[in-house]
Design an enzyme around this catalytic site. Structure first.
Site, PDB file in Angstrom:
ATOM      1  N   ARG A 118       0.851  -1.198   0.000  1.00 58.43           N
ATOM      2  CA  ARG A 118       0.000   0.000   0.000  1.00 58.43           C
ATOM      3  C   ARG A 118       0.883   1.242   0.000  1.00 58.43           C
ATOM      4  O   ARG A 118       0.619   2.217  -0.694  1.00 58.43           O
ATOM      5  CB  ARG A 118      -0.951   0.016   1.203  1.00 58.43           C
ATOM      6  CG  ARG A 118      -1.627   1.380   1.365  1.00 58.43           C
ATOM      7  CD  ARG A 118      -2.882   1.417   2.224  1.00 58.43           C
ATOM      8  NE  ARG A 118      -2.885   0.543   3.359  1.00 58.43           N
ATOM      9  CZ  ARG A 118      -2.154   0.719   4.483  1.00 58.43           C
ATOM     10  NH1 ARG A 118      -1.364   1.764   4.607  1.00 58.43           N
ATOM     11  NH2 ARG A 118      -2.218  -0.147   5.458  1.00 58.43           N
ATOM     12  N   TYR A 160     -16.068  17.491 -14.979  1.00 58.40           N
ATOM     13  CA  TYR A 160     -16.385  16.067 -15.061  1.00 58.40           C
ATOM     14  C   TYR A 160     -17.438  15.738 -13.978  1.00 58.40           C
ATOM     15  O   TYR A 160     -17.322  16.203 -12.844  1.00 58.40           O
ATOM     16  CB  TYR A 160     -15.111  15.249 -14.840  1.00 58.40           C
ATOM     17  CG  TYR A 160     -15.358  13.773 -14.817  1.00 58.40           C
ATOM     18  CD1 TYR A 160     -15.641  13.084 -15.986  1.00 58.40           C
ATOM     19  CD2 TYR A 160     -15.335  13.072 -13.627  1.00 58.40           C
ATOM     20  CE1 TYR A 160     -15.895  11.727 -15.960  1.00 58.40           C
ATOM     21  CE2 TYR A 160     -15.591  11.718 -13.593  1.00 58.40           C
ATOM     22  CZ  TYR A 160     -15.863  11.049 -14.759  1.00 58.40           C
ATOM     23  OH  TYR A 160     -16.125   9.712 -14.742  1.00 58.40           O
ATOM     24  N   ASP A 216      -6.952  19.398 -14.177  1.00 57.23           N
ATOM     25  CA  ASP A 216      -7.277  18.039 -14.634  1.00 57.23           C
ATOM     26  C   ASP A 216      -6.913  17.998 -16.117  1.00 57.23           C
ATOM     27  O   ASP A 216      -7.565  18.633 -16.944  1.00 57.23           O
ATOM     28  CB  ASP A 216      -8.769  17.775 -14.397  1.00 57.23           C
ATOM     29  CG  ASP A 216      -9.168  16.348 -14.770  1.00 57.23           C
ATOM     30  OD1 ASP A 216      -8.535  15.766 -15.670  1.00 57.23           O
ATOM     31  OD2 ASP A 216     -10.137  15.827 -14.183  1.00 57.23           O
ATOM     32  N   LYS A 239      -8.182   7.045 -19.254  1.00 50.43           N
ATOM     33  CA  LYS A 239      -8.552   7.556 -20.569  1.00 50.43           C
ATOM     34  C   LYS A 239      -7.356   7.439 -21.528  1.00 50.43           C
ATOM     35  O   LYS A 239      -6.959   6.356 -21.862  1.00 50.43           O
ATOM     36  CB  LYS A 239      -9.075   8.990 -20.438  1.00 50.43           C
ATOM     37  CG  LYS A 239     -10.082   9.176 -19.280  1.00 50.43           C
ATOM     38  CD  LYS A 239     -11.384   8.433 -19.481  1.00 50.43           C
ATOM     39  CE  LYS A 239     -12.271   8.382 -18.233  1.00 50.43           C
ATOM     40  NZ  LYS A 239     -12.601   9.643 -17.622  1.00 50.43           N
TER      41      LYS A 239
HETATM   42  C1  LIG Z   1     -12.966  10.015 -16.329  1.00 49.64           C
HETATM   43  C2  LIG Z   1     -12.549  11.306 -15.766  1.00 49.64           C
HETATM   44  C3  LIG Z   1     -12.297  11.460 -14.390  1.00 49.64           C
HETATM   45  C4  LIG Z   1     -12.498  10.330 -13.403  1.00 49.64           C
HETATM   46  O1  LIG Z   1     -11.675   9.256 -13.675  1.00 49.64           O
HETATM   47  P1  LIG Z   1     -12.015   7.727 -13.287  1.00 49.64           P
HETATM   48  O2  LIG Z   1     -10.788   7.022 -13.699  1.00 49.64           O
HETATM   49  O3  LIG Z   1     -13.251   7.346 -14.037  1.00 49.64           O
HETATM   50  O4  LIG Z   1     -12.255   7.706 -11.803  1.00 49.64           O
HETATM   51  C5  LIG Z   1     -11.887  12.701 -13.937  1.00 49.64           C
HETATM   52  N1  LIG Z   1     -11.736  13.748 -14.789  1.00 49.64           N
HETATM   53  C6  LIG Z   1     -11.982  13.631 -16.110  1.00 49.64           C
HETATM   54  C7  LIG Z   1     -11.810  14.825 -16.976  1.00 49.64           C
HETATM   55  C8  LIG Z   1     -12.397  12.421 -16.636  1.00 49.64           C
HETATM   56  O5  LIG Z   1     -12.656  12.330 -17.951  1.00 49.64           O
END
Ligand SMILES: *Cc1c(COP(=O)(O)O)cnc(C)c1O
Length: 402
Positions: free
Chosen positions: A51, A103, A174, A199
């Site tokens: 962890r 998001y 982000d 992504k």
């Molecule tokens: C998908 C996404 C998230 C969250 O990510 P997860 O891996 O689904 O928890 C946060 N910010 C953006 C811009 C995203 O597209």
């Protein structure tokens, strides 16, 4: 073995790796072990419990830091765990400013979880710098940016916001939609970069993950402390999948950008499409900023067909290559109807304010052959067009307008 002197593709392939001292394995091994044998009780060791630190996770953390040209990265089990890690820098009584069209999961965290810990959020249009800072209070400690935003692909000028910020306000960006290939928020003045590696970075829609990246040792230490305390860490196998996927990020991202641009241009030429959102189109209201701030325009295209929500719905169920599914950034092309899918939890008023109309479609353009992708969309537009025309003709008959 790689540093900032190497190019992006070289860093993607080689950074994070260390030769395995036991076997000389060229590719990073998956260390499933949770615990590590100590030479004697209390011995100072790099790894003692997974962890806290795991060698495979370490590899991907070094790779992710290298991709953002940064010193420190902490990997998390999902993008949302990474967002939570970044806002763990805040304390009760602190105020957060955030991009309005955020998001959905981040919006939910900021509005439904953080207030219970005494952290409040105000949502602002971060494309308007003066309006953004006018909303700051003496308790504002962080500005949370998402640029380009989802699903309307609005931009925030990271460098200008960083230059004009009040003292004591951290800027977190982000960077999921752009990926580190297209945009480097730290170089533009942000303090923290957050990714959903689920992504583009992983790129194959087969591993959830997230990361918090920075150049500040104090921030990095706090995030690592949170990572170990809360334990929202990726397992060794998911760390490995992300590490493996990220090696081809530059190749994939270039294909996403190339295909998305062709599709945006194709859609803009159709007279049965009312609006196309893509930062790479000269018609995008912030095209100039996109060209300055990003080195490519990304793989997401949103558009509104003529014929209303019903036709949009029909298009989303008519494509054969574009799969009807949430998420984005994988090699495969996806289509979604944000108002009914990714943004269904917003109220009608919130969606209206953000321009997420019932007829808005979002495409995550994959890396398939462009002729096939355009053919697929063209067919879906054609087969739904007559229905839309019929309905419009009916409406004209009913209202007596010819
Ligand atoms: C998908 C996404 C998230 C969250 O990510 P997860 O891996 O689904 O928890 C946060 N910010 C953006 C811009 C995203 O597209």
């Amino acid at each position: 073995m790689t540093g900032a002197t190497h190019g992006f593709a070289t860093r993607a392939v080689w950074s994070g790796r260390e030769r395995c001292p036991a076997t000389n394995a060229t590719i990073a091994p998956i260390y499933q072990s949770v615990t590590y044998t100590l030479p004697h009780a209390g011995a100072p060791v790099e790894f003692d419990y997974s962890r806290t630190k795991n060698p495979t996770r370490n590899f991907v953390e070094r790779q992710l830091a290298a991709l953002e040209d940064a010193e420190f990265a902490c990997a998390f089990g999902s993008g949302m765990a990474a967002v939570t890690g970044a806002v763990s820098l805040l304390s009760s009584g602190d105020h957060l400013l955030a991009t309005r069209d955020l998001y959905g999961g981040t919006h939910r965290l900021f509005t439904q979880v953080l207030p219970r810990y005494g952290i409040t959020t105000t949502f602002v249009d971060t494309s308007d710098i003066a309006a953004t800072w006018a909303t700051a209070t003496p308790r504002t400690r962080m500005l949370w940016l998402e640029t380009p935003s989802n699903p309307r692909l609005r931009l925030a000028d990271i460098a200008a916001l960083a230059r004009t910020r009040p003292r004591d306000v951290l800027i977190a960006a982000d960077n999921t939609f752009a990926s580190p290939l297209l945009q480097r928020p730290l170089a533009l003045g942000a303090d923290i970069v957050v990714h959903s590696t689920t992504k583009y970075i992983c790129g194959h829609s087969d591993a959830l993950g997230g990361a918090v990246i920075s150049n500040d040792p104090e921030i990095a230490a706090q995030i690592a402390f949170h990572q170990n305390c809360v334990g929202a860490v990726p397992g060794p196998f998911d760390s490995y999948l992300t590490l493996r996927g990220a090696k081809t990020l530059p190749l994939r991202m270039e294909a996403h950008c190339r295909n998305a641009k062709r599709i945006a241009e194709f859609l803009e030429r159709r007279d049965d499409v009312a609006e196309v959102c893509y930062p790479g189109l000269p018609s995008h209201p912030q095209h100039e900023l996109a060209a300055r701030q990003m080195s490519g325009f990304g793989g997401v295209v949103s558009f509104r067909p003529r014929g209303g929500a019903e036709r949009a719905h029909a298009i989303a169920s008519s494509t054969r290559i574009f799969n009807l599914a949430v998420s984005l950034g994988g090699v495969e092309s996806l289509i979604c109807l944000p108002a009914r899918m990714t943004h269904a939890s917003l109220s009608d008023a919130e969606r209206a304010e953000l321009g997420i109309t019932d007829d808005l479609l979002r495409l995550s353009v994959g890396i398939e052959d462009i002729e096939d992708l355009i053919g697929d969309l063209s067919d879906a537009l054609d087969v739904t067009r007559s229905a839309a025309d019929d309905r419009e003709a009916c409406a004209r008959l009913v209202t007596g307008v010819s």
